[in-house]
Design a protein around this motif. Structure first.
Motif, PDB file in Angstrom:
ATOM      1  N   TYR B  35       0.830  -1.147  -0.127  1.00  0.00           N
ATOM      2  CA  TYR B  35       0.159   0.014  -0.036  1.00  0.00           C
ATOM      3  C   TYR B  35       0.859   1.250   0.150  1.00  0.00           C
ATOM      4  N   ARG B  36       0.357   2.359  -0.411  1.00  0.00           N
ATOM      5  CA  ARG B  36       0.936   3.437  -0.032  1.00  0.00           C
ATOM      6  C   ARG B  36       0.288   4.682   0.332  1.00  0.00           C
ATOM      7  N   GLN B  37       0.862   5.561   0.843  1.00  0.00           N
ATOM      8  CA  GLN B  37       0.237   6.764   1.258  1.00  0.00           C
ATOM      9  C   GLN B  37       1.187   7.991   1.066  1.00  0.00           C
ATOM     10  N   ILE B  38       0.426   8.994   0.306  1.00  0.00           N
ATOM     11  CA  ILE B  38       1.075  10.097  -0.113  1.00  0.00           C
ATOM     12  C   ILE B  38       0.870  11.104   1.021  1.00  0.00           C
ATOM     13  N   THR B  82      11.963   6.102 -11.001  1.00  0.00           N
ATOM     14  CA  THR B  82      11.124   7.050  -9.983  1.00  0.00           C
ATOM     15  C   THR B  82      10.835   8.369 -10.515  1.00  0.00           C
ATOM     16  N   LYS B  83       9.511   8.724 -10.086  1.00  0.00           N
ATOM     17  CA  LYS B  83       9.045  10.066 -10.718  1.00  0.00           C
ATOM     18  C   LYS B  83       8.779  10.808  -9.274  1.00  0.00           C
ATOM     19  N   LEU B  84       8.652  12.047  -9.317  1.00  0.00           N
ATOM     20  CA  LEU B  84       8.404  13.021  -8.267  1.00  0.00           C
ATOM     21  C   LEU B  84       7.199  12.584  -7.404  1.00  0.00           C
ATOM     22  N   GLU B  85       6.329  12.435  -8.031  1.00  0.00           N
ATOM     23  CA  GLU B  85       4.905  11.645  -7.662  1.00  0.00           C
ATOM     24  C   GLU B  85       4.925  10.479  -6.898  1.00  0.00           C
ATOM     25  N   ASP B  86       6.058   9.859  -7.110  1.00  0.00           N
ATOM     26  CA  ASP B  86       6.087   8.472  -6.207  1.00  0.00           C
ATOM     27  C   ASP B  86       6.664   8.607  -4.888  1.00  0.00           C
ATOM     28  N   SER B  87       6.837   9.896  -4.420  1.00  0.00           N
ATOM     29  CA  SER B  87       7.222  10.260  -3.037  1.00  0.00           C
ATOM     30  C   SER B  87       5.932   9.787  -2.240  1.00  0.00           C
ATOM     31  N   ALA B  88       6.155   9.114  -1.200  1.00  0.00           N
ATOM     32  CA  ALA B  88       5.008   8.567  -0.403  1.00  0.00           C
ATOM     33  C   ALA B  88       5.634   7.527   0.737  1.00  0.00           C
ATOM     34  N   MET B  89       4.844   7.376   1.475  1.00  0.00           N
ATOM     35  CA  MET B  89       5.231   6.212   2.561  1.00  0.00           C
ATOM     36  C   MET B  89       4.639   4.983   1.805  1.00  0.00           C
ATOM     37  N   TYR B  90       5.434   3.747   1.604  1.00  0.00           N
ATOM     38  CA  TYR B  90       5.008   2.726   1.221  1.00  0.00           C
ATOM     39  C   TYR B  90       4.954   1.587   2.310  1.00  0.00           C
ATOM     40  N   PHE B  91       3.843   0.974   2.609  1.00  0.00           N
ATOM     41  CA  PHE B  91       3.579  -0.108   3.522  1.00  0.00           C
ATOM     42  C   PHE B  91       3.365  -1.457   2.952  1.00  0.00           C
ATOM     43  N   ARG B 108       9.832   5.215   3.982  1.00  0.00           N
ATOM     44  CA  ARG B 108       9.199   6.695   3.468  1.00  0.00           C
ATOM     45  C   ARG B 108      10.348   6.844   2.392  1.00  0.00           C
ATOM     46  N   LEU B 109       9.582   7.057   1.142  1.00  0.00           N
ATOM     47  CA  LEU B 109      10.519   7.378  -0.110  1.00  0.00           C
ATOM     48  C   LEU B 109      10.289   8.780  -0.734  1.00  0.00           C
ATOM     49  N   THR B 110      11.607   9.352  -0.606  1.00  0.00           N
ATOM     50  CA  THR B 110      11.517  10.963  -1.194  1.00  0.00           C
ATOM     51  C   THR B 110      12.199  11.063  -2.567  1.00  0.00           C
ATOM     52  N   VAL B 111      11.753  11.302  -3.517  1.00  0.00           N
ATOM     53  CA  VAL B 111      12.227  11.390  -4.901  1.00  0.00           C
ATOM     54  C   VAL B 111      12.455  13.101  -5.078  1.00  0.00           C
ATOM     55  N   LEU B 112      13.816  13.359  -5.416  1.00  0.00           N
ATOM     56  CA  LEU B 112      14.132  14.621  -5.820  1.00  0.00           C
ATOM     57  C   LEU B 112      14.423  14.893  -7.173  1.00  0.00           C
TER      58      LEU B 112
END
Lengths: 108, 112
Positions: B35-38, B82-91, B108-112
């Motif tokens: 699952y993911r949570q932006i 990865t894209k910027l919008e992939d930044s999220a918490m992945y569970f 937690r994934l942060t895409v810069l």
């Protein structure tokens, strides 16, 4: 698909107060869970409650499956209860659909 | 109490890079999920996995995503570019036949 609506979206309580959080489902669910997301982002499983009532300490939950809603009761709230509460439901699979959550802040 | 373990807890990556998030589900569970949570939004289903194959996936889970159970204990989510919008918490989550899901602490994934 299943839609999940939670209310209220935000709740502020004084320590010691009681509260009720509600979750409505657009369709019948076979799996219903309540989660607490703590300030570190962790999802803690509170209850698996597709029907009936369960209690765990100061928390209890009731699901009325025929009317497609569930309630989470928090009694004598403490500051550590703060966070976001999610309900989630699914049909016969593990594809849980989450509500938008209730953000609870308990003030000392 | 048995738990689902996820690594890394936080990853920072550059746009276009590949990322692999790892999970160790509860040992006797048969069903695995991502699952993911932006940030600030609700938790969304990505994919479920059973018997070494994907059993269900959401429209978010496009060709950039893949899952694998490379051995008897790990369950991985790969994001190819990865894209910027992939930044999220992945569970990651796992369940027994009763479909009571237990979630990991998240990556937690942060895409810069």
């Amino acid at each position: 698909g299943i839609q999940v609506e939670q209310s209220p979206p935000d709740l502020i309580l004084q320590e010691g107060a009681n509260s009720t959080l509600r979750c409505n489902f657009s369709d019948s669910v076979n799996n219903l869970q309540w989660f607490h997301q703590n300030p570190w982002g962790q999802l803690i499983n509170l209850f698996y409650i597709p029907s009936g009532t369960k209690q765990n300490g100061r928390l209890s939950a009731t699901t009325v499956a025929t009317e497609r809603y569930s309630l989470l009761y928090i009694s004598s709230s403490q500051t550590t209860d703060s966070g976001v509460y999610f309900c989630a439901g699914s049909g016969n699979t593990g594809k849980l659909i989450f509500g938008q959550g209730t953000t609870l802040q308990v003030k000392p | 109490e048995p738990e689902v373990t996820q690594t890394p807890s936080h990853q920072v990556t550059q746009m276009g890079q590949e990322v692999i998030l790892r999970c160790v589900p509860i040992s006797n569970h048969l069903y695995f999920y991502w699952y993911r949570q932006i940030l600030g939004q609700k938790v969304e289903f990505l994919v479920s996995f059973y018997n070494n194959e994907i059993s269900e996936k959401s429209e978010i889970f496009d060709d950039q995503f893949s899952v694998e159970r490379p051995d008897g204990s790990n369950f991985t989510l790969k994001i190819r570019s990865t894209k910027l919008e992939d930044s999220a918490m992945y569970f990651c989550a796992s369940s027994d036949r009763a479909n009571v899901l237990t979630f990991g602490a998240g990556s937690r994934l942060t895409v810069l």
